[in-house]
Write a protein that holds these residues in place. Structure first.
Motif, short mmCIF file in Angstrom:
data_model
loop_
_atom_site.label_atom_id
_atom_site.label_comp_id
_atom_site.label_asym_id
_atom_site.label_seq_id
_atom_site.Cartn_x
_atom_site.Cartn_y
_atom_site.Cartn_z
N VAL A 110 1.10 -0.91 -0.23
CA VAL A 110 0.06 0.07 0.41
C VAL A 110 0.85 1.58 0.06
O VAL A 110 1.64 1.30 0.82
CB VAL A 110 -1.09 -0.15 1.30
CG1 VAL A 110 -2.04 1.21 1.67
CG2 VAL A 110 -1.54 -0.91 1.10
N THR A 111 0.30 1.86 -1.20
CA THR A 111 0.78 3.71 -0.87
C THR A 111 1.05 4.41 -0.05
O THR A 111 -0.73 4.30 0.27
CB THR A 111 1.41 4.22 -2.38
OG1 THR A 111 -0.71 4.37 -2.42
CG2 THR A 111 2.24 4.01 -3.27
N PRO A 112 1.37 5.64 0.48
CA PRO A 112 0.87 6.24 1.88
C PRO A 112 -0.55 7.06 1.41
O PRO A 112 -0.68 7.34 0.12
CB PRO A 112 2.60 6.13 2.23
CG PRO A 112 3.77 6.42 1.86
CD PRO A 112 3.19 5.00 0.78
N THR A 143 -3.37 6.61 1.13
CA THR A 143 -4.23 4.99 0.74
C THR A 143 -4.82 4.56 1.54
O THR A 143 -4.73 4.90 2.84
CB THR A 143 -3.96 3.33 -0.33
OG1 THR A 143 -2.99 4.09 -1.11
CG2 THR A 143 -4.83 2.79 -0.35
N PRO A 196 2.09 7.05 8.39
CA PRO A 196 3.25 7.64 7.44
C PRO A 196 3.93 8.79 8.21
O PRO A 196 4.80 9.15 7.69
CB PRO A 196 2.30 7.64 6.51
CG PRO A 196 1.35 7.02 6.28
CD PRO A 196 0.68 7.33 7.78
N ASP A 245 2.84 -5.71 3.46
CA ASP A 245 2.59 -4.93 2.39
C ASP A 245 1.10 -4.28 2.87
O ASP A 245 0.70 -3.13 1.94
CB ASP A 245 1.69 -6.12 1.75
CG ASP A 245 0.47 -6.93 1.90
OD1 ASP A 245 0.17 -6.82 2.68
OD2 ASP A 245 0.33 -8.01 1.37
N ARG A 249 -1.67 -4.90 3.67
CA ARG A 249 -2.97 -4.81 3.06
C ARG A 249 -3.55 -5.89 4.21
O ARG A 249 -5.09 -6.60 3.33
CB ARG A 249 -2.84 -5.54 1.99
CG ARG A 249 -2.72 -4.28 1.01
CD ARG A 249 -2.60 -4.51 -0.29
NE ARG A 249 -2.55 -3.96 -1.84
CZ ARG A 249 -2.97 -3.02 -2.20
NH1 ARG A 249 -4.30 -3.29 -1.75
NH2 ARG A 249 -2.96 -1.48 -2.84
#
Length: 378
Positions: free
Chosen positions: A45-47, A49, A241, A348, A350
């Motif tokens: 996951v990108t910051p 999201t 994050p 990850d 998720r």
């Protein structure tokens, strides 16, 4: 599975009730942990999201008070069990392999083998940090794992990091985590003593921040291991994050707290419980009645904080706002799994894993307890 929705404090509240999980009389737990199949991993996951919880599934059953979770880069995790003082590897497919036992652990009251964290350089140094209760104190030690991953937790293989944290029949804290700054954070309870939580020279009732060798981390506010003070029994740590650090802790009779930590901050115990706006003390960013919460584990995932509740027997999800404040909570799995101790985010980002703590002497064990449950996020 079936989903129930209702409203609490103006917030949409979703309860996901697993089929087969009911308030039946408890049955003896299985003798050994068993596994359930694991889904295929997803891309990290990108910051920024925002992810929403899906349907939970049991990963492992038949454990005895799983307390700490530390993920390995491959998605498997090292898991401590408080009472037998074992460290096991739990694979994403649910396979459980006992790696070793830690000597010197005295699992009385709320103590035993508690938190676990991996060195930031674990891939090369294979160093594991654990916190546990002895007959005299609570302490943090580090152990170098064998090349095959097994862990020799005998006294001769333990290197002391922090010792002399007062133990008690309760309020032992116990969470370990390395922060984004590379330093080790330790939650230390006040061991039921109250006033020493306000004493900067006493390690109890504090969040500690140290180097991997146990020295006060550079930049600590008082030049000692103490990072924040005025805590009762903190057992949750999580960074968002942006690098903001949150801690969850047990209140006494009224309110449990989630605090946004500031170096040197005083969070009030035993003078203050919950949001009172008193000079000299920092108010929590979230609070809940003790009967609904008794927060233990805390993790950040997909735009939210997730807090496990013991007495409340539920999982809280708090959206994290841009300014670090928390939005209205969503409550998951109320009265489904029993006491929820630890929550941890997969590498990850998720999914989260959370553990039950129904065999700790305060819960009502059910067939299959204690267990690790996976909550996917999408």
């Amino acid at each position: 599975m079936r989903s129930l929705t209702r409203s609490v404090a103006g917030a949409a509240l979703v309860l996901v009730v697993a089929a087969g999980c009911s308030a039946e009389p408890p049955s003896p737990p299985p003798a050994t942990p068993t596994a359930t199949p694991e889904a295929a991993p997803s891309a990290p996951v990108t910051p920024g999201t925002v992810l929403n919880p899906g349907e939970p599934r049991e990963l492992v059953t038949g454990m005895e008070v799983p307390w700490g979770i530390a993920f390995l880069p491959d998605g498997s995790a090292l898991v401590t069990q408080r009472i037998p003082a074992t460290i096991s590897r739990v694979d994403p497919d649910g396979r459980v392999t006992e790696l070793g036992r830690v000597e010197g652990v005295t699992p009385t009251g709320e103590g035993g083998l508690l938190g676990i964290a991996l060195s930031p350089g674990y891939a090369t140094d294979r160093t594991v940090f654990v916190m546990f209760t002895t007959s005299n104190d609570n302490r943090v030690v580090k152990i170098v794992a064998n090349p095959d991953g097994t862990i020799d937790g005998s006294r001769g293989n333990q290197q002391e990091v922090v010792t002399g944290i007062t133990k008690g029949g309760n309020h032992d804290g116990g969470r370990l985590a390395f922060g984004p700054d590379g330093y080790l954070y330790i939650t230390a309870g006040e061991a039921g003593r109250g006033d020493p939580a306000q004493d900067r020279d006493d390690l109890g009732g504090k969040i500690l921040r140290v180097t991997a060798d146990g020295a006060p981390a550079p930049g600590n506010p008082f030049g000692t291991p103490v990072y924040t003070l005025g805590h009762r029994n903190p057992q949750g740590l999580a960074w968002d994050p942006s690098g903001r650090l949150y801690a969850a802790e047990f209140g006494q009779n009224n309110l449990d707290e989630i605090n946004l930590l500031q170096p040197g901050g005083n969070y009030g115990w035993p003078e203050v419980e919950g949001q009172e706006g008193r000079d000299g003390f920092l108010d929590p960013v979230a609070q809940q009645p003790v009967r609904n919460a008794s927060w233990s584990g805390l993790t950040y995932a997909g735009g939210s904080l997730y807090a496990g509740a013991l007495r409340g027997e539920r999982l809280f999800r708090y959206p994290v706002n841009a300014d670090g404040g928390l939005g209205e909570p969503q409550v998951l799995f109320e009265d489904v799994y029993g006491r929820i101790r630890t929550v941890a985010t997969t590498p990850d980002g998720r999914a989260i894993w959370f553990t039950t703590s129904n065999r700790d002497g305060r819960g009502d064990p059910r067939d299959g307890d204690d267990r690790i449950i996976v909550l996917p996020l999408s």
